[in-house]
Scaffold this motif. Sequence first.
Motif, mmCIF file in Angstrom:
data_model
loop_
_atom_site.group_PDB
_atom_site.id
_atom_site.type_symbol
_atom_site.label_atom_id
_atom_site.label_comp_id
_atom_site.label_asym_id
_atom_site.label_seq_id
_atom_site.Cartn_x
_atom_site.Cartn_y
_atom_site.Cartn_z
ATOM 1 N N LEU A 174 130.324 27.706 -13.043
ATOM 2 C CA LEU A 174 131.763 27.435 -13.143
ATOM 3 C C LEU A 174 132.636 27.831 -12.026
ATOM 4 O O LEU A 174 132.149 28.391 -10.951
ATOM 5 C CB LEU A 174 132.105 28.667 -14.437
ATOM 6 N N GLY A 175 133.744 26.945 -11.843
ATOM 7 C CA GLY A 175 134.549 27.298 -10.786
ATOM 8 C C GLY A 175 135.930 28.194 -11.253
ATOM 9 O O GLY A 175 136.499 27.499 -12.204
ATOM 10 N N GLN A 280 138.750 26.628 -14.191
ATOM 11 C CA GLN A 280 138.973 25.413 -13.760
ATOM 12 C C GLN A 280 138.471 24.490 -14.320
ATOM 13 O O GLN A 280 138.619 23.399 -14.630
ATOM 14 C CB GLN A 280 139.242 25.235 -12.239
ATOM 15 N N PHE A 281 136.828 24.565 -13.989
ATOM 16 C CA PHE A 281 136.009 23.473 -14.281
ATOM 17 C C PHE A 281 134.580 24.028 -14.369
ATOM 18 O O PHE A 281 134.219 25.223 -13.855
ATOM 19 C CB PHE A 281 135.982 22.226 -13.136
ATOM 20 N N VAL A 282 133.608 22.950 -14.774
ATOM 21 C CA VAL A 282 132.079 23.372 -14.934
ATOM 22 C C VAL A 282 131.223 22.192 -14.299
ATOM 23 O O VAL A 282 131.479 21.170 -14.829
ATOM 24 C CB VAL A 282 131.569 23.952 -16.350
ATOM 25 N N GLN A 296 128.441 27.588 -4.535
ATOM 26 C CA GLN A 296 129.863 27.635 -3.739
ATOM 27 C C GLN A 296 130.117 26.454 -3.141
ATOM 28 O O GLN A 296 131.298 25.912 -3.065
ATOM 29 C CB GLN A 296 129.966 29.091 -2.962
ATOM 30 N N GLU A 297 129.118 25.891 -2.452
ATOM 31 C CA GLU A 297 129.483 24.422 -1.810
ATOM 32 C C GLU A 297 130.053 23.628 -2.778
ATOM 33 O O GLU A 297 130.785 22.838 -2.394
ATOM 34 C CB GLU A 297 128.055 24.042 -0.918
ATOM 35 N N ALA A 298 129.113 23.280 -3.971
ATOM 36 C CA ALA A 298 129.540 22.456 -5.008
ATOM 37 C C ALA A 298 130.665 22.871 -5.456
ATOM 38 O O ALA A 298 131.597 21.918 -5.694
ATOM 39 C CB ALA A 298 128.548 22.466 -5.982
ATOM 40 N N VAL A 299 131.134 23.964 -5.809
ATOM 41 C CA VAL A 299 132.603 24.263 -6.120
ATOM 42 C C VAL A 299 133.551 23.996 -5.402
ATOM 43 O O VAL A 299 134.699 23.497 -5.477
ATOM 44 C CB VAL A 299 132.535 25.764 -6.565
ATOM 45 N N ASP A 300 133.393 24.273 -3.926
ATOM 46 C CA ASP A 300 134.486 23.922 -2.782
ATOM 47 C C ASP A 300 134.464 22.411 -2.778
ATOM 48 O O ASP A 300 135.878 22.002 -2.638
ATOM 49 C CB ASP A 300 133.853 24.461 -1.448
ATOM 50 N N ILE A 301 133.603 21.551 -2.896
ATOM 51 C CA ILE A 301 133.810 20.312 -2.959
ATOM 52 C C ILE A 301 134.701 19.810 -3.866
ATOM 53 O O ILE A 301 135.681 18.895 -3.665
ATOM 54 C CB ILE A 301 132.458 19.375 -2.802
ATOM 55 N N VAL A 302 134.551 20.040 -5.166
ATOM 56 C CA VAL A 302 135.245 19.958 -6.284
ATOM 57 C C VAL A 302 136.542 20.256 -6.002
ATOM 58 O O VAL A 302 137.926 19.556 -6.278
ATOM 59 C CB VAL A 302 134.520 20.398 -7.631
ATOM 60 N N GLN A 303 136.872 21.546 -5.786
ATOM 61 C CA GLN A 303 138.106 22.088 -5.770
ATOM 62 C C GLN A 303 138.949 21.665 -4.565
ATOM 63 O O GLN A 303 140.283 21.495 -4.976
ATOM 64 C CB GLN A 303 138.097 23.904 -5.508
ATOM 65 N N ARG A 307 140.482 15.163 -8.462
ATOM 66 C CA ARG A 307 139.354 15.276 -9.667
ATOM 67 C C ARG A 307 138.669 14.059 -9.699
ATOM 68 O O ARG A 307 137.396 14.102 -9.983
ATOM 69 C CB ARG A 307 140.109 15.720 -10.893
ATOM 70 N N SER A 308 139.345 13.054 -9.661
ATOM 71 C CA SER A 308 138.515 11.516 -9.768
ATOM 72 C C SER A 308 137.796 11.418 -8.595
ATOM 73 O O SER A 308 138.074 11.642 -7.474
ATOM 74 C CB SER A 308 139.717 10.286 -9.907
ATOM 75 N N GLY A 309 136.480 11.016 -8.778
ATOM 76 C CA GLY A 309 135.535 10.905 -7.958
ATOM 77 C C GLY A 309 134.633 11.989 -7.596
ATOM 78 O O GLY A 309 133.952 12.087 -6.544
ATOM 79 N N SER A 310 135.049 13.139 -8.281
ATOM 80 C CA SER A 310 134.351 14.382 -7.889
ATOM 81 C C SER A 310 132.774 14.419 -7.723
ATOM 82 O O SER A 310 132.215 14.616 -6.854
ATOM 83 C CB SER A 310 134.641 15.292 -8.885
ATOM 84 N N VAL A 311 132.142 13.586 -8.847
ATOM 85 C CA VAL A 311 130.782 13.575 -8.719
ATOM 86 C C VAL A 311 130.345 12.723 -7.810
ATOM 87 O O VAL A 311 129.129 13.042 -7.229
ATOM 88 C CB VAL A 311 130.137 13.189 -10.415
ATOM 89 N N ARG A 312 130.946 11.486 -7.368
ATOM 90 C CA ARG A 312 130.610 10.742 -6.295
ATOM 91 C C ARG A 312 130.145 11.634 -5.074
ATOM 92 O O ARG A 312 129.563 11.362 -4.231
ATOM 93 C CB ARG A 312 131.509 9.596 -6.351
#
Length: 397
Positions: A174-175, A280-282, A296-303, A307-312
């Motif tokens: 979770l973020g 904010q997101f999971v 935390q690295e993954a959450v920072d990349i998303v944040q 939003r669009s393209g977050s997974v890519r």
Amino acid sequence: MFSELMNFLRACFRAKSDRHVHTGSNARGRQDGLLWYKDSGQHFNGEFSYGCGQANNLLEDQSQIESGSLSLNETGPYGTFIGVYDGHGGPETSRYVNNHLFQHLKRFTSEQHSMSVEVIRKAYQATEEGFLSQVTKQWPLKPQIAAVGSCCLVGVICGGTLYIANLGDSRAVLGRVMKATGEVLSIQLSAEHNVAIESVRQELHSLHPEDPQIVVLKHNVWRVKGLIQISRSIGDVYLKKAEFNREPLYAKFRLREPFKKPILSADPAISVHQLQPHDQFVIFASDGLWEHLSNQEAVDIVQNHPRSGSVRRLIKVALQEAAKKREMRYSDLKKIDRGVRRHFHDDITVIVVFLDSNLVSRASSVKCPSISVRGGGINLPHNTLAPYTTQMEVGST
């Protein structure tokens, strides 16, 4: 020496795969080499971003996001279902879970007229029993299916509540925005079942006090009976029922002494979270992502990005890290074909579910359009010896 190896691998494997890979775009998402992705979409509780990077010759990860009715009745409840299924030993179990778990959940929700921990646990149990039935039927002609299994991570958002259920070592993170600082912190929501974790080893020892070899350190890696790293899964029947741990199963899977009770479990760890406006997101992902990125690295990349393209972005950073560990360039890693790619990283599946607090807080009885999305890998030609071509489906009603 390394560059020579890379050139050899490219020459041997790249040309063969290029014929089978297409890059295109439609309502079903895009495929670019070994990466399939859908940059953005809408679900009952907000938006989502979705993708998978293939490493195995046949994609062993399967996944889905289902939004709309969570039961067989039109009266609801309504919400969002997220599933990430990381297969091992082959794709059969993860594909079975992808085709059956959500349907079982809808059936039990209909019977109980609501979402609950009990509904989710029953859906897991029915899926496990269904796959065991498949193994029993196929055993005479395909005995190796007894050694195929899958991790199983599920999230259900319904009526402002987030349920997380897990078997194996996929992970939900979770973020959450901290009001005082505005910083977004990562909070791990799932309990993992990998014997690399000391508490998981202790749990197995307490469940099997008569067996000092229940967990073995082999080639510097902890494994259950020296065979597998996870202690809970769907499938892996060869470590659950002794009648499947015998010839003609491959010798490497057969234990020297018969066992009297299941070694692995299919009982999920389930937690319940009341969602707050600052959630904010999971991020739901197979361990292929978490091998290369911290929570935390993954959450920072998303944040820190749109939003669009977050997974890519998440998958790209993970692959860049995988390349760096092997002292190679990301551009070179991308040229390596499926199958060979598995020597560099695992299949990586990620679903980021963004939470709109206004939508999350609405009643679970509010109707909404249905959406069903399944992530898949390379579309193999019909003459390929593949039992199933993974597709991604979108439907609206």
